[in-house]
Enzyme design. Sequence first.
Site, PDB file in Angstrom:
ATOM      1  N   ASN A  28      -2.043  -0.255   6.616  1.00  0.00           N
ATOM      2  CA  ASN A  28      -1.602  -1.374   7.188  1.00  0.00           C
ATOM      3  C   ASN A  28      -0.575  -1.894   6.505  1.00  0.00           C
ATOM      4  O   ASN A  28      -0.750  -3.392   6.840  1.00  0.00           O
ATOM      5  CB  ASN A  28      -2.239  -2.034   8.137  1.00  0.00           C
ATOM      6  CG  ASN A  28      -3.608  -2.081   6.848  1.00  0.00           C
ATOM      7  OD1 ASN A  28      -3.138  -1.639   5.621  1.00  0.00           O
ATOM      8  ND2 ASN A  28      -4.874  -2.959   7.841  1.00  0.00           N
ATOM      9  N   LYS A  54       0.658  -1.284   0.022  1.00  0.00           N
ATOM     10  CA  LYS A  54      -0.449   0.144   0.027  1.00  0.00           C
ATOM     11  C   LYS A  54       0.608   1.448   0.268  1.00  0.00           C
ATOM     12  O   LYS A  54       2.265   1.331   0.087  1.00  0.00           O
ATOM     13  CB  LYS A  54      -0.837  -0.265   1.250  1.00  0.00           C
ATOM     14  CG  LYS A  54      -2.500  -1.118   1.116  1.00  0.00           C
ATOM     15  CD  LYS A  54      -3.265  -0.870   2.480  1.00  0.00           C
ATOM     16  CE  LYS A  54      -4.469  -2.034   2.362  1.00  0.00           C
ATOM     17  NZ  LYS A  54      -4.914  -1.771   3.147  1.00  0.00           N
TER      18      LYS A  54
END
Length: 138
Positions: free
Chosen positions: A112, A9
């Site tokens: 996360n 991410k």
Amino acid sequence: MQTTFSMIKPDATAKNVTGAINAMIENAGIRIIAQKRIQMTPTQAGQFYAEHKGKPFYDGLVEMMSSGPIVVQVLQGEDVIKRYRTLMGATNPANAEEGTIRKAFGGELPYNAVHGSDSPESAAREISFFFAQTEIVG
Ligand code: UDP
Ligand code: MG
């Protein structure tokens, strides 16, 4: 042999830990059989996370996931869907166990570090969302 879809991410690409995450994946005996670095538009991120539409964290998630580069991957291994979820750790990095990617590199939700498919059906959908069959070389 099973395949799953993984995403590094924007918070993790910003920390420059793509290689460190890939090392954790490979050290777990999982093979990376497709990989590319891209940036999603907000529309794409909204479609990718359509299952969460209407939830309180949806808008923030879409904004975060389109805010910078991501690395999309296809992973291969025995029982890899479940094994990669275990290697990722809990959704909230505060609850992630030692030795997991989210413990090592996660921050505060929604940050996360990684995504991994949660079922064979979502793996098939998510792989075809980003990859043509010709880009996957096992
Ligand atoms: N998320 C969040 N707040 C929450 C739950 C989820 O910001 O309370 C974000 C987080 O980035 C998570 C993503 O939304 O990875 C998708 O949520 P899901 O429940 O599918 O968790 P995952 O499958 O990624 O562990
Ligand atoms: Mg999920």
